[in-house]
Design an enzyme around this catalytic site. Structure first.
Site, PDB file in Angstrom:
ATOM      1  N   CYS A   1      69.308  31.733 -15.778  1.00  0.00           N
ATOM      2  CA  CYS A   1      70.386  32.368 -15.015  1.00  0.00           C
ATOM      3  C   CYS A   1      71.706  31.730 -15.430  1.00  0.00           C
ATOM      4  O   CYS A   1      71.744  30.586 -15.877  1.00  0.00           O
ATOM      5  CB  CYS A   1      70.158  32.274 -13.507  1.00  0.00           C
ATOM      6  SG  CYS A   1      70.340  30.647 -12.791  1.00  0.00           S
TER       7      CYS A   1
ATOM      8  N   CYS B   1      73.525  22.989 -15.747  1.00  0.00           N
ATOM      9  CA  CYS B   1      72.386  22.241 -16.265  1.00  0.00           C
ATOM     10  C   CYS B   1      72.843  20.903 -16.842  1.00  0.00           C
ATOM     11  O   CYS B   1      73.766  20.860 -17.659  1.00  0.00           O
ATOM     12  CB  CYS B   1      71.670  23.048 -17.334  1.00  0.00           C
ATOM     13  SG  CYS B   1      70.098  22.323 -17.851  1.00  0.00           S
TER      14      CYS B   1
ATOM     15  N   CYS C   1      66.670  27.076 -13.457  1.00  0.00           N
ATOM     16  CA  CYS C   1      67.337  28.159 -12.745  1.00  0.00           C
ATOM     17  C   CYS C   1      68.063  27.559 -11.548  1.00  0.00           C
ATOM     18  O   CYS C   1      67.875  26.390 -11.223  1.00  0.00           O
ATOM     19  CB  CYS C   1      66.313  29.193 -12.288  1.00  0.00           C
ATOM     20  SG  CYS C   1      67.052  30.739 -11.767  1.00  0.00           S
TER      21      CYS C   1
END
Length: 150
Positions: free
Chosen positions: A84, A91, A12
């Site tokens: 999210c 990422c 996240c």
């Protein structure tokens, strides 16, 4: 057949609420079949309301700390789950064969209002995640068993 646990990383933006809640639920319900971690793409500490709703649910969080995804670079995971939209975009890529999943949840920490209204948002997120994680555990174990059978 392997006795190695299914490795999961939940990512996240802040690692302050959603990813910690998901990690806590997966640790609790996945037992020894899972080796689970959570991390952030941007630095933040754990939101006190995250700890409060986990306490209310009697879910251990003594292990919890906000971590950077940098701690996990180079490690292999069976699943990398973003919770999210911002984390999904930021990422990093992890090596090896794994499944990348995206479970978009509104940030309960962004809810404004009274403490009770904010707690309601955290409780709602915990409840929604719990349902999804129960299904995920079943599917991940089934996928592991299918791979090992072949």
């Amino acid at each position: 057949m392997t006795d190695a646990p299914i490795r999961v990383l939940v990512v996240c933006t802040g690692n302050s609420a959603r990813s910690i809640l998901a990690e806590a639920l997966l640790r609790r319900h996945g037992d020894d079949a899972f080796d689970v971690f959570s991390a952030r793409t941007e630095p933040r500490g754990i939101n006190p309301l995250t700890e409060r709703v986990l306490d209310e649910a009697h879910i251990d969080h003594s292990w919890a700390r906000s971590k950077s995804v940098d701690e996990f670079l180079g490690q292999r995971f069976d699943y990398v789950i973003t919770v999210c939209d911002q984390a999904r975009q930021a990422c990093p890529v992890f090596p090896g064969v794994h499944k990348t999943l995206h479970w978009g949840y509104e940030d309960p920490a962004a809810v404004e209002g009274s403490e009770e209204e904010r707690l309601t948002a955290f409780r709602s997120t915990l409840t929604m995640m719990s349902t999804r994680i129960q299904s995920f555990i079943t599917l991940a174990k089934r996928d592991r068993a299918a791979v090992e059978a072949n």
